[in-house]
Design a protein around this motif. Structure first.
Motif, PDB file in Angstrom:
ATOM      1  N   GLY A  63      -4.288   9.214   3.519  1.00  0.00           N
ATOM      2  CA  GLY A  63      -2.933   8.651   3.518  1.00  0.00           C
ATOM      3  C   GLY A  63      -1.906   9.692   3.933  1.00  0.00           C
ATOM      4  N   VAL A  82       0.845  -1.196   0.000  1.00  0.00           N
ATOM      5  CA  VAL A  82       0.000   0.000   0.000  1.00  0.00           C
ATOM      6  C   VAL A  82       0.878   1.242   0.000  1.00  0.00           C
ATOM      7  CG1 VAL A  82      -1.732   1.279   1.311  1.00  0.00           C
ATOM      8  CG2 VAL A  82      -1.815  -1.212   1.255  1.00  0.00           C
ATOM      9  N   PHE A 101       0.826   4.859   0.999  1.00  0.00           N
ATOM     10  CA  PHE A 101      -0.006   5.699   1.853  1.00  0.00           C
ATOM     11  C   PHE A 101      -0.286   7.069   1.251  1.00  0.00           C
ATOM     12  CE2 PHE A 101       1.110   2.555   4.942  1.00  0.00           C
ATOM     13  CZ  PHE A 101       0.011   2.527   5.788  1.00  0.00           C
ATOM     14  N   LEU A 139      -3.505   7.118  -0.771  1.00  0.00           N
ATOM     15  CA  LEU A 139      -4.777   6.704  -0.181  1.00  0.00           C
ATOM     16  C   LEU A 139      -5.715   7.905  -0.053  1.00  0.00           C
ATOM     17  CD1 LEU A 139      -3.551   4.319   2.659  1.00  0.00           C
ATOM     18  CD2 LEU A 139      -4.401   3.703   0.402  1.00  0.00           C
ATOM     19  N   TYR A 140      -6.916   7.768  -0.594  1.00  0.00           N
ATOM     20  CA  TYR A 140      -7.887   8.862  -0.505  1.00  0.00           C
ATOM     21  C   TYR A 140      -9.287   8.309  -0.726  1.00  0.00           C
ATOM     22  CZ  TYR A 140      -7.930   8.652  -5.600  1.00  0.00           C
ATOM     23  OH  TYR A 140      -8.052   8.227  -6.899  1.00  0.00           O
ATOM     24  N   TYR A 141     -10.249   9.102  -0.300  1.00  0.00           N
ATOM     25  CA  TYR A 141     -11.670   8.837  -0.575  1.00  0.00           C
ATOM     26  C   TYR A 141     -12.199   9.975  -1.423  1.00  0.00           C
ATOM     27  CZ  TYR A 141     -12.215   5.284   3.101  1.00  0.00           C
ATOM     28  OH  TYR A 141     -12.120   4.150   3.871  1.00  0.00           O
ATOM     29  N   GLU A 161      -7.698  12.964   1.410  1.00  0.00           N
ATOM     30  CA  GLU A 161      -6.414  12.264   1.338  1.00  0.00           C
ATOM     31  C   GLU A 161      -5.978  11.821   2.731  1.00  0.00           C
ATOM     32  OE1 GLU A 161      -3.969  15.073  -0.760  1.00  0.00           O
ATOM     33  OE2 GLU A 161      -4.660  14.312  -2.689  1.00  0.00           O
TER      34      GLU A 161
END
Length: 127
Positions: free
Chosen positions: A67, A50, A52, A55-57, A65
């Motif tokens: 992450g 992964v 980081f 990483l986001y929605y 974000e």
């Protein structure tokens, strides 16, 4: 007022504070680089590759974000741990210095008391 400000700025506390801020900023950059380039990639590999920072929605048009937030938390803990260790070492050094100074004060007192005792014994023997 200008005179007071000038005295305040020249005293050294402000200069020490300015140096501390510059050093802290540089230290923060070093820790960020450590976290971003070494620690988080290794953590990502350990937990399955992964990344980081990616990483986001997506909520509507907003990109959350999380992450980057996780990386900021790791940065914080590394900085806090580093400062804790630094302060602990400084306090230990101060305690050692205080013990040395205390020993230096005690020894002359012991010598002086010994001399007084010896003089009193001589006086008693002479009487």
């Amino acid at each position: 007022m200008w005179k007071e400000f000038k005295e305040f700025a020249i005293k050294g506390n402000v200069i020490d504070l300015a140096v501390a801020v510059v050093v802290a900023t540089a230290f923060g950059n070093i820790v960020s680089a450590l976290v971003d380039n070494l620690i988080m990639p290794l953590v990502g590999v350990v937990i399955g590759g992964v990344n980081f920072s990616g990483l986001y929605y997506l909520i509507g048009d907003a990109r959350i974000e999380y992450g980057l937030f996780i990386q900021a938390i790791v940065d914080f803990f590394i900085i806090a741990l580093s400062l804790f260790v630094f302060v602990k070492v400084i306090n230990k050094l101060k305690m050692k210095q205080e013990e040395i100074e205390e020993e230096e004060v005690v020894e002359p007192q012991v010598e002086l008391l010994t001399e007084i005792r010896d003089l009193l014994k001589k006086q008693e023997q002479n009487n």
